[in-house]
Design a protein around this motif. Structure first.
Motif, PDB file in Angstrom:
ATOM      1  N   PHE A  61     -18.806 -22.765 -18.500  1.00 24.04           N
ATOM      2  CA  PHE A  61     -18.483 -22.024 -19.717  1.00 24.04           C
ATOM      3  C   PHE A  61     -19.569 -20.953 -19.909  1.00 24.04           C
ATOM      4  O   PHE A  61     -20.612 -21.188 -20.501  1.00 24.04           O
ATOM      5  N   GLY A  62     -19.364 -19.769 -19.313  1.00 24.02           N
ATOM      6  CA  GLY A  62     -20.367 -18.709 -19.331  1.00 24.02           C
ATOM      7  C   GLY A  62     -20.546 -18.090 -20.715  1.00 24.02           C
ATOM      8  O   GLY A  62     -19.626 -18.063 -21.531  1.00 24.02           O
ATOM      9  N   LEU A  63     -21.743 -17.588 -20.937  1.00 24.79           N
ATOM     10  CA  LEU A  63     -22.059 -16.968 -22.232  1.00 24.79           C
ATOM     11  C   LEU A  63     -21.210 -15.729 -22.479  1.00 24.79           C
ATOM     12  O   LEU A  63     -20.787 -15.460 -23.603  1.00 24.79           O
ATOM     13  N   ALA A  64     -20.963 -14.989 -21.413  1.00 26.83           N
ATOM     14  CA  ALA A  64     -20.163 -13.767 -21.546  1.00 26.83           C
ATOM     15  C   ALA A  64     -18.762 -14.106 -22.036  1.00 26.83           C
ATOM     16  O   ALA A  64     -18.197 -13.404 -22.880  1.00 26.83           O
ATOM     17  N   ASP A  65     -18.187 -15.188 -21.489  1.00 24.77           N
ATOM     18  CA  ASP A  65     -16.851 -15.587 -21.933  1.00 24.77           C
ATOM     19  C   ASP A  65     -16.875 -16.030 -23.387  1.00 24.77           C
ATOM     20  O   ASP A  65     -15.953 -15.756 -24.168  1.00 24.77           O
ATOM     21  N   CYS A  66     -17.914 -16.740 -23.737  1.00 23.51           N
ATOM     22  CA  CYS A  66     -18.008 -17.259 -25.113  1.00 23.51           C
ATOM     23  C   CYS A  66     -18.152 -16.129 -26.130  1.00 23.51           C
ATOM     24  O   CYS A  66     -17.636 -16.208 -27.245  1.00 23.51           O
ATOM     25  N   LEU A  67     -18.916 -15.075 -25.717  1.00 22.94           N
ATOM     26  CA  LEU A  67     -19.205 -13.980 -26.655  1.00 22.94           C
ATOM     27  C   LEU A  67     -18.182 -12.854 -26.576  1.00 22.94           C
ATOM     28  O   LEU A  67     -18.415 -11.769 -27.088  1.00 22.94           O
ATOM     29  N   GLU A  68     -17.073 -13.129 -25.942  1.00 22.48           N
ATOM     30  CA  GLU A  68     -16.036 -12.106 -25.822  1.00 22.48           C
ATOM     31  C   GLU A  68     -15.610 -11.610 -27.197  1.00 22.48           C
ATOM     32  O   GLU A  68     -15.413 -12.392 -28.118  1.00 22.48           O
ATOM     33  N   ASP A  69     -15.478 -10.318 -27.344  1.00 23.84           N
ATOM     34  CA  ASP A  69     -15.064  -9.609 -28.582  1.00 23.84           C
ATOM     35  C   ASP A  69     -16.174  -9.503 -29.630  1.00 23.84           C
ATOM     36  O   ASP A  69     -16.011  -8.761 -30.609  1.00 23.84           O
ATOM     37  N   LEU A  70     -17.307 -10.207 -29.471  1.00 23.14           N
ATOM     38  CA  LEU A  70     -18.371 -10.061 -30.470  1.00 23.14           C
ATOM     39  C   LEU A  70     -19.037  -8.682 -30.379  1.00 23.14           C
ATOM     40  O   LEU A  70     -19.557  -8.163 -31.372  1.00 23.14           O
ATOM     41  N   GLY A  71     -19.012  -8.075 -29.194  1.00 21.71           N
ATOM     42  CA  GLY A  71     -19.580  -6.725 -29.038  1.00 21.71           C
ATOM     43  C   GLY A  71     -18.862  -5.743 -29.935  1.00 21.71           C
ATOM     44  O   GLY A  71     -19.476  -4.865 -30.555  1.00 21.71           O
ATOM     45  N   GLU A  72     -17.535  -5.882 -30.012  1.00 24.67           N
ATOM     46  CA  GLU A  72     -16.755  -4.982 -30.878  1.00 24.67           C
ATOM     47  C   GLU A  72     -17.110  -5.212 -32.351  1.00 24.67           C
ATOM     48  O   GLU A  72     -17.214  -4.266 -33.126  1.00 24.67           O
ATOM     49  N   LEU A  73     -17.320  -6.495 -32.709  1.00 24.98           N
ATOM     50  CA  LEU A  73     -17.706  -6.801 -34.090  1.00 24.98           C
ATOM     51  C   LEU A  73     -19.086  -6.242 -34.429  1.00 24.98           C
ATOM     52  O   LEU A  73     -19.330  -5.782 -35.553  1.00 24.98           O
ATOM     53  N   LEU A  74     -19.986  -6.287 -33.442  1.00 23.69           N
ATOM     54  CA  LEU A  74     -21.310  -5.691 -33.666  1.00 23.69           C
ATOM     55  C   LEU A  74     -21.200  -4.195 -33.907  1.00 23.69           C
ATOM     56  O   LEU A  74     -21.871  -3.638 -34.790  1.00 23.69           O
ATOM     57  N   ASP A  75     -20.347  -3.538 -33.117  1.00 21.12           N
ATOM     58  CA  ASP A  75     -20.161  -2.094 -33.292  1.00 21.12           C
ATOM     59  C   ASP A  75     -19.582  -1.782 -34.672  1.00 21.12           C
ATOM     60  O   ASP A  75     -19.993  -0.821 -35.332  1.00 21.12           O
ATOM     61  N   GLN A  76     -18.636  -2.590 -35.096  1.00 17.50           N
ATOM     62  CA  GLN A  76     -18.033  -2.361 -36.423  1.00 17.50           C
ATOM     63  C   GLN A  76     -19.058  -2.599 -37.548  1.00 17.50           C
ATOM     64  O   GLN A  76     -19.088  -1.864 -38.538  1.00 17.50           O
ATOM     65  N   THR A  77     -19.891  -3.621 -37.343  1.00 17.51           N
ATOM     66  CA  THR A  77     -20.932  -3.888 -38.349  1.00 17.51           C
ATOM     67  C   THR A  77     -21.948  -2.747 -38.373  1.00 17.51           C
ATOM     68  O   THR A  77     -22.426  -2.336 -39.434  1.00 17.51           O
ATOM     69  N   ARG A  78     -22.287  -2.227 -37.201  1.00 19.35           N
ATOM     70  CA  ARG A  78     -23.212  -1.092 -37.128  1.00 19.35           C
ATOM     71  C   ARG A  78     -22.636   0.109 -37.893  1.00 19.35           C
ATOM     72  O   ARG A  78     -23.354   0.763 -38.660  1.00 19.35           O
ATOM     73  N   GLU A  79     -21.349   0.375 -37.678  1.00 16.34           N
ATOM     74  CA  GLU A  79     -20.715   1.490 -38.388  1.00 16.34           C
ATOM     75  C   GLU A  79     -20.734   1.267 -39.899  1.00 16.34           C
ATOM     76  O   GLU A  79     -20.966   2.201 -40.680  1.00 16.34           O
TER      77      GLU A  79
END
Length: 446
Positions: free
Chosen positions: A370-388
């Motif tokens: 269970f890789g970290l990348a798979d677990c964190l899928e879509d959180l990058g988009e949420l970070l970008d939205q929070t940054r905006e």
């Protein structure tokens, strides 16, 4: 035209012929008048206290009033001497009549003296004319005229002494400076308190939120497997976001502190303009009747009437102007907007940090299954939205506080402008009443 000094000198030389006898009734009238004026002389102040106020107009008015008191005392003393010596033998009064006729007060330009005392002095001079021309048969009528004038003098003197007390007291008063200083100290003290309160609140807001974020961030870094580095996109996105968040909130906090300082400066500037402006108005209102008095255009009683409710009007005007220096509600509302950035950001970040922590734990538990990348899928988009969201909201807060600060200055300025117009109306009414009093005096003098 009779030359009084020559006539008196002639009578002094020919005193043997000046043996006219005055009726007993005239002597009684003289004695009564003498005692009446003597009682008045006892209430006339002889000395004045030193004057602490050194304003030029004040000094001139004090000099005018002091001169009046001196001339009045001197004149009444001479009148009493003349009346005292009016007896059955008129020649005894000649010397003191000459004293009256030589008095400098007869030529005085003192407006208060000319209004109060000079009329009586002139009647006594008329009496001396009768003595100088040996017209004993007219002495009784002259004394009756002096008696009537003395009654007028008594009333006028009583009111004049009250007016002198009122005007002198007002000239020495520092009620405006004392009240203005008190209001300034109160406003500035409150401003300092508001500043301290808001500074603590702002600092506490950012400290609470950053402490919460940093705590969870440290927990996360401790859970990230050793094999994962910042070079990996999932981890790097989080590091970048946290750096962005720290930088953005720190800049916003610094900007808000600068706004707070500048807002205080604007309030202090407005306060200073209010104080200086009202002081100019007060100086004009205070000096206007004094200048009219010194130029002989108005009597003392008009000045006293003008000053009778002067303090009430000035203090009311002062209060109205200082009510314009309002800032606390606007400042509190503006800086309270910080929570509109921090509250929702805090919720989003907490959810995402918890997601990272959970994913780190899952990765540690399941390993490669269970890789970290798979677990964190879509959180990058949420970070970008929070940054905006944070970028948008910090800009919004910045401009909101800036606009609120500028508009608070507009509100205070508009208020001062309105109060200045209201004050102009009050001044016009005050000036009109004073001018009407002065016009009445001029008509009566004609």
């Amino acid at each position: 035209m009779i030359f009084w000094k020559s006539a008196l000198l002639s009578i002094a030389v020919l005193s043997n012929t000046a043996k006219a006898q005055l009726p007993h009734k005239v002597i009684e009238m003289k004695d009564s008048l003498f005692h009446e004026i003597q009682s008045l002389a006892e209430v006339i102040p002889e000395n004045r206290f030193p004057h602490a106020n050194t304003r030029e107009s004040n000094v001139e008015v004090h000099r005018l009033l002091d001169e009046f008191l001196f001339l009045n005392q001197e004149s009444i003393g001479s009148v009493l001497h003349v009346l005292k010596l009016v007896d059955h033998n008129m020649e005894n009064v000649i010397q003191d009549c000459e004293r009256v006729l030589n008095m400098c007060s007869l030529e005085s330009t003192n407006v208060v003296f000319n209004h109060v005392t000079k009329p009586l002095l002139l009647k006594v001079r008329d009496l001396c004319e009768l003595v100088a021309t040996n017209r004993a048969d007219e002495i009784e009528i002259s004394l009756e005229t002096i008696e009537r004038e003395a009654a007028t003098y008594r009333r006028t003197l009583d009111q004049t002494l009250k007016d002198i007390s009122l005007v002198s007291g007002h000239l020495e008063s520092d009620f405006f400076q004392a009240n203005a200083q008190q209001r300034e100290d109160l406003i500035l003290g409150n401003l300092q308190q508001v500043n301290q309160t808001l500074s603590k609140e702002v600092d506490q807001y950012f400290t609470n939120f950053s402490t919460n974020w940093i705590g969870k961030y440290k927990n996360l870094t401790m859970l990230i497997p050793e094999g994962l580095s910042r070079d990996q996109p999932e981890i790097n996105a989080l590091y970048d976001f946290m750096e962005f968040l720290d930088n953005e909130t720190s800049v916003l906090q610094d900007d808000l502190v600068e706004f707070m300082d500048y807002w205080s400066y604007l309030v202090e500037e407005t306060l200073e303009s209010v104080t200086n402006g009202t002081e100019l108005i007060v100086d004009f209102l205070r000096d206007y009747p004094l200048e009219e008095l010194l130029s002989g255009k108005t009597p003392l009683n008009c000045v006293a009437l003008y000053y009778s409710n002067f303090e009430h009007i000035i203090l009311n005007m002062l209060n109205e102007f200082y009510r314009c220096v309002e800032y606390e509600l606007e400042m509190t509302k503006a800086f309270g907007q910080i929570t509109s950035v921090l509250d929702p950001t805090d919720k989003a970040i907490n959810f995402m940090l918890d997601s990272y922590i959970t994913c780190a734990k899952l990765t540690g538990h399941f390993g490669d299954d269970f890789g970290l990348a798979d677990c964190l899928e879509d959180l990058g988009e949420l970070l970008d939205q929070t940054r905006e969201f944070v970028e948008h909201k910090t800009s919004e807060i910045y401009y909101h506080v800036e606009d609120a600060m500028i508009f608070n200055g507009v509100i205070m300025g508009a208020c001062v402008h309105m109060k200045a117009r209201d004050t102009a109306l009050q001044i016009a009414g005050k000036m009109q009443s004073f001018d009407n009093c002065s016009k009445s005096y001029k008509k009566a003098s004609v």
